[in-house]
Every structure is written in C-alpha cells, then in structure tokens.
Design a protein around this motif. Structure first.
Motif, PDB file in Angstrom:
ATOM      1  N   ASN A  25       1.036  -1.194  -0.103  1.00 17.22           N
ATOM      2  CA  ASN A  25       0.081  -0.095   0.094  1.00 17.22           C
ATOM      3  C   ASN A  25       0.848   1.331  -0.099  1.00 17.22           C
ATOM      4  O   ASN A  25       0.671   2.213  -0.783  1.00 17.22           O
ATOM      5  CB  ASN A  25      -0.948  -0.043   1.166  1.00 17.22           C
ATOM      6  CG  ASN A  25      -2.124  -0.823   1.118  1.00 17.22           C
ATOM      7  OD1 ASN A  25      -2.009  -1.755   0.134  1.00 17.22           O
ATOM      8  ND2 ASN A  25      -3.080  -0.942   2.183  1.00 17.22           N
ATOM      9  N   GLY A  28       2.401   1.846  -3.463  1.00 15.74           N
ATOM     10  CA  GLY A  28       1.406   2.136  -4.415  1.00 15.74           C
ATOM     11  C   GLY A  28       1.174   3.822  -4.008  1.00 15.74           C
ATOM     12  O   GLY A  28       0.896   4.348  -5.158  1.00 15.74           O
ATOM     13  N   TYR A  29       1.070   4.316  -2.863  1.00 12.53           N
ATOM     14  CA  TYR A  29       0.817   5.614  -2.742  1.00 12.53           C
ATOM     15  C   TYR A  29       1.967   6.390  -3.192  1.00 12.53           C
ATOM     16  O   TYR A  29       1.833   7.337  -4.050  1.00 12.53           O
ATOM     17  CB  TYR A  29       0.466   5.853  -1.238  1.00 12.53           C
ATOM     18  CG  TYR A  29      -0.672   5.681  -0.714  1.00 12.53           C
ATOM     19  CD1 TYR A  29      -1.822   6.682  -1.045  1.00 12.53           C
ATOM     20  CD2 TYR A  29      -1.260   4.546   0.185  1.00 12.53           C
ATOM     21  CE1 TYR A  29      -3.143   6.422  -0.655  1.00 12.53           C
ATOM     22  CE2 TYR A  29      -2.387   4.329   0.331  1.00 12.53           C
ATOM     23  CZ  TYR A  29      -3.442   5.276  -0.002  1.00 12.53           C
ATOM     24  OH  TYR A  29      -4.661   5.070   0.497  1.00 12.53           O
ATOM     25  N   TYR A  32       2.105   6.585  -6.813  1.00 17.72           N
ATOM     26  CA  TYR A  32       0.906   7.190  -7.462  1.00 17.72           C
ATOM     27  C   TYR A  32       1.134   8.629  -7.296  1.00 17.72           C
ATOM     28  O   TYR A  32       1.065   9.644  -8.104  1.00 17.72           O
ATOM     29  CB  TYR A  32      -0.445   6.959  -6.665  1.00 17.72           C
ATOM     30  CG  TYR A  32      -1.510   7.928  -6.939  1.00 17.72           C
ATOM     31  CD1 TYR A  32      -2.398   7.636  -8.052  1.00 17.72           C
ATOM     32  CD2 TYR A  32      -1.860   8.794  -5.993  1.00 17.72           C
ATOM     33  CE1 TYR A  32      -3.498   8.443  -8.273  1.00 17.72           C
ATOM     34  CE2 TYR A  32      -2.943   9.928  -6.270  1.00 17.72           C
ATOM     35  CZ  TYR A  32      -3.640   9.588  -7.514  1.00 17.72           C
ATOM     36  OH  TYR A  32      -4.712  10.174  -7.723  1.00 17.72           O
ATOM     37  N   ASN A  36       1.586  11.508 -10.403  1.00 12.92           N
ATOM     38  CA  ASN A  36       0.778  12.553 -10.406  1.00 12.92           C
ATOM     39  C   ASN A  36       1.252  13.743 -10.131  1.00 12.92           C
ATOM     40  O   ASN A  36       0.668  14.869 -10.022  1.00 12.92           O
ATOM     41  CB  ASN A  36      -0.660  12.016  -9.663  1.00 12.92           C
ATOM     42  CG  ASN A  36      -1.460  10.765 -10.433  1.00 12.92           C
ATOM     43  OD1 ASN A  36      -2.125  11.071 -11.319  1.00 12.92           O
ATOM     44  ND2 ASN A  36      -1.150   9.715 -10.034  1.00 12.92           N
ATOM     45  N   TYR A 151      -4.341   3.014  -2.233  1.00 11.13           N
ATOM     46  CA  TYR A 151      -4.547   4.232  -3.036  1.00 11.13           C
ATOM     47  C   TYR A 151      -5.612   4.344  -3.980  1.00 11.13           C
ATOM     48  O   TYR A 151      -6.354   5.405  -4.077  1.00 11.13           O
ATOM     49  CB  TYR A 151      -3.252   4.709  -3.596  1.00 11.13           C
ATOM     50  CG  TYR A 151      -2.987   4.109  -5.031  1.00 11.13           C
ATOM     51  CD1 TYR A 151      -3.280   4.471  -6.417  1.00 11.13           C
ATOM     52  CD2 TYR A 151      -2.302   2.781  -4.840  1.00 11.13           C
ATOM     53  CE1 TYR A 151      -3.050   3.902  -7.396  1.00 11.13           C
ATOM     54  CE2 TYR A 151      -2.205   2.362  -6.197  1.00 11.13           C
ATOM     55  CZ  TYR A 151      -2.485   2.916  -7.517  1.00 11.13           C
ATOM     56  OH  TYR A 151      -2.268   2.358  -8.663  1.00 11.13           O
ATOM     57  N   ASN A 152      -5.687   3.202  -4.658  1.00  9.28           N
ATOM     58  CA  ASN A 152      -6.790   3.291  -5.669  1.00  9.28           C
ATOM     59  C   ASN A 152      -8.149   3.237  -5.050  1.00  9.28           C
ATOM     60  O   ASN A 152      -9.035   3.918  -5.647  1.00  9.28           O
ATOM     61  CB  ASN A 152      -6.655   2.044  -6.643  1.00  9.28           C
ATOM     62  CG  ASN A 152      -6.624   0.582  -5.863  1.00  9.28           C
ATOM     63  OD1 ASN A 152      -6.141   0.481  -4.911  1.00  9.28           O
ATOM     64  ND2 ASN A 152      -7.625  -0.250  -6.322  1.00  9.28           N
ATOM     65  N   GLU A 153      -8.494   2.812  -4.039  1.00  6.79           N
ATOM     66  CA  GLU A 153      -9.648   2.824  -3.121  1.00  6.79           C
ATOM     67  C   GLU A 153     -10.034   4.470  -2.770  1.00  6.79           C
ATOM     68  O   GLU A 153     -10.958   4.848  -2.888  1.00  6.79           O
ATOM     69  CB  GLU A 153      -9.668   2.136  -1.953  1.00  6.79           C
ATOM     70  CG  GLU A 153      -9.998   0.547  -2.359  1.00  6.79           C
ATOM     71  CD  GLU A 153      -9.995  -0.339  -0.896  1.00  6.79           C
ATOM     72  OE1 GLU A 153     -10.261   0.012  -0.001  1.00  6.79           O
ATOM     73  OE2 GLU A 153      -9.808  -1.476  -1.292  1.00  6.79           O
ATOM     74  N   ILE A 157      -9.759   4.912  -8.329  1.00  2.52           N
ATOM     75  CA  ILE A 157      -8.946   4.577  -9.478  1.00  2.52           C
ATOM     76  C   ILE A 157      -9.162   3.205  -9.411  1.00  2.52           C
ATOM     77  O   ILE A 157      -9.150   2.194  -8.640  1.00  2.52           O
ATOM     78  CB  ILE A 157      -7.574   5.023  -9.344  1.00  2.52           C
ATOM     79  CG1 ILE A 157      -7.487   6.296  -9.292  1.00  2.52           C
ATOM     80  CG2 ILE A 157      -6.780   4.377 -10.692  1.00  2.52           C
ATOM     81  CD1 ILE A 157      -6.075   7.026  -8.978  1.00  2.52           C
ATOM     82  N   LEU A 158      -9.762   2.534 -10.859  1.00  2.96           N
ATOM     83  CA  LEU A 158      -9.548   1.185 -11.079  1.00  2.96           C
ATOM     84  C   LEU A 158      -8.243   0.719 -11.226  1.00  2.96           C
ATOM     85  O   LEU A 158      -7.510   1.174 -12.086  1.00  2.96           O
ATOM     86  CB  LEU A 158     -10.678   0.962 -12.377  1.00  2.96           C
ATOM     87  CG  LEU A 158     -10.810  -0.460 -12.857  1.00  2.96           C
ATOM     88  CD1 LEU A 158     -11.494  -1.222 -11.734  1.00  2.96           C
ATOM     89  CD2 LEU A 158     -11.411  -0.386 -14.293  1.00  2.96           C
ATOM     90  N   ASP A 159      -8.024  -0.225 -10.415  1.00  2.00           N
ATOM     91  CA  ASP A 159      -6.649  -0.884 -10.655  1.00  2.00           C
ATOM     92  C   ASP A 159      -6.784  -2.331 -11.338  1.00  2.00           C
ATOM     93  O   ASP A 159      -7.245  -3.148 -10.798  1.00  2.00           O
ATOM     94  CB  ASP A 159      -6.070  -1.169  -9.177  1.00  2.00           C
ATOM     95  CG  ASP A 159      -4.731  -1.402  -8.944  1.00  2.00           C
ATOM     96  OD1 ASP A 159      -4.050  -1.619 -10.190  1.00  2.00           O
ATOM     97  OD2 ASP A 159      -4.062  -1.951  -8.001  1.00  2.00           O
ATOM     98  N   HIS A 161      -3.905  -3.850 -12.334  1.00  2.01           N
ATOM     99  CA  HIS A 161      -2.954  -4.540 -12.343  1.00  2.01           C
ATOM    100  C   HIS A 161      -3.036  -6.043 -11.471  1.00  2.01           C
ATOM    101  O   HIS A 161      -3.647  -6.103 -10.483  1.00  2.01           O
ATOM    102  CB  HIS A 161      -1.657  -4.050 -11.336  1.00  2.01           C
ATOM    103  CG  HIS A 161      -1.245  -2.956 -12.241  1.00  2.01           C
ATOM    104  ND1 HIS A 161      -1.413  -1.497 -11.696  1.00  2.01           N
ATOM    105  CD2 HIS A 161      -0.679  -2.753 -13.353  1.00  2.01           C
ATOM    106  CE1 HIS A 161      -0.889  -0.775 -12.799  1.00  2.01           C
ATOM    107  NE2 HIS A 161      -0.382  -1.140 -13.555  1.00  2.01           N
TER     108      HIS A 161
END
Length: 161
Positions: A25, A28-29, A32, A36, A151-153, A157-159, A161
C-alpha cells in the motif's frame, strides 16, 4: 498551485520494510504521488522519529521535500495541543512543570500552515482520532489518508494490475 502531501514516519517505516503488511500500500501511494506530480514532503520531526531505529540514508529523500519546523508552526502546535489536552481532559497536574507536546500536534501544525498540503499520509490510526478531536474547535486545512486502504480505493481508481 501544485498539491502536496505530508508523509508521516509510519509511512516510511512501511515503505522501507518489504515484510510489513502495509508495504505494498505504501509503495502504491508513493508511486501514485510521483506519477501524478504530487509533491511529497517530510518533516524534520518525522526524520528524527525515523532515525531512532533507522538511518537517514535509508529514506528516499531524493524524491521528497524536507520541511523544517519553524516558529509559526511552533505557535500553531501550541494551539493544537491546547485543544487536544482540553478535549482529552488532561489534568493540569500532568502539564506541570511543562507540557510534553506529541509529535502529531507538530506535524499537524506543519500540514495546516502549508497551503499546498492536502493530506497527511500515515498508517497510524490514532491520527484520525486526533484530527477529529481538533476539528471540534479548530478547522485544520488537511485530511488524513490511512494507508491501510490502498490508494486506488481512496482516489477511486480502477486498478487493473
């Protein structure tokens, strides 16, 4: 104006330990935010906390802006701590001869006074409770992201992977 996030010590602990259950997690953050162009910030306070058990050269400081703790933030910290002590009914006796200010109060003051910071990113669940306590009397200008949620939740964002 670019948005930024303030990364807590607990975030780095999880990011740098691939055995930690929140490592993916945190990673991922981190990815991300970088992808971005969200500015990553870390306080000298968090660096000090990390260095209790880790070494400064372990931190990914090349990708992170370091923010020192300053006088305005010290004053705001006092205001935050006063609210937290009052709301938590901390006795005057425990505040004598001097109050020990929790680091979260200091970090929250930094996040609040930096107009670009939109999120305080942590894995410390107590941070949400502390922020909720502050919001009873003060309206801090940031929110908390608990990396227990991917992060996607959080960002919808649709993940794939």
């Amino acid at each position: 104006m670019k948005h930024s996030v303030l990364l807590d010590t607990s975030f780095f602990v999880r990011l740098l330990n691939d055995q930690d259950n929140l490592h993916n997690n945190a990673k991922g953050y981190f990815r991300y935010f970088l992808e971005n162009e969200i500015v990553l910030k870390v306080s000298t306070i968090s660096i000090a906390e990390y260095c209790v058990k880790g070494k400064i050269d372990e931190l990914p400081l090349r990708n992170v802006q370091i923010i020192p703790f300053n006088l305005d933030q010290a004053q705001r910290t006092g205001e935050f701590a006063q609210v937290i002590f009052t709301e938590n009914k901390v006795s005057k006796a425990k505040l004598e001869p001097r109050a020990i200010i929790p680091n979260d109060s200091k970090l929250f003051a930094q996040a609040d006074l930096d107009i670009t910071i939109t999120y305080f990113v942590t894995s410390d669940g107590r941070s949400k409770n502390t922020l909720a306590t502050l919001k009873k009397q003060i309206n801090p200008k940031f929110e908390i992201i608990d990396i227990a949620s991917p992060y996607n939740e959080i960002f919808g964002i649709l993940d794939l992977h």
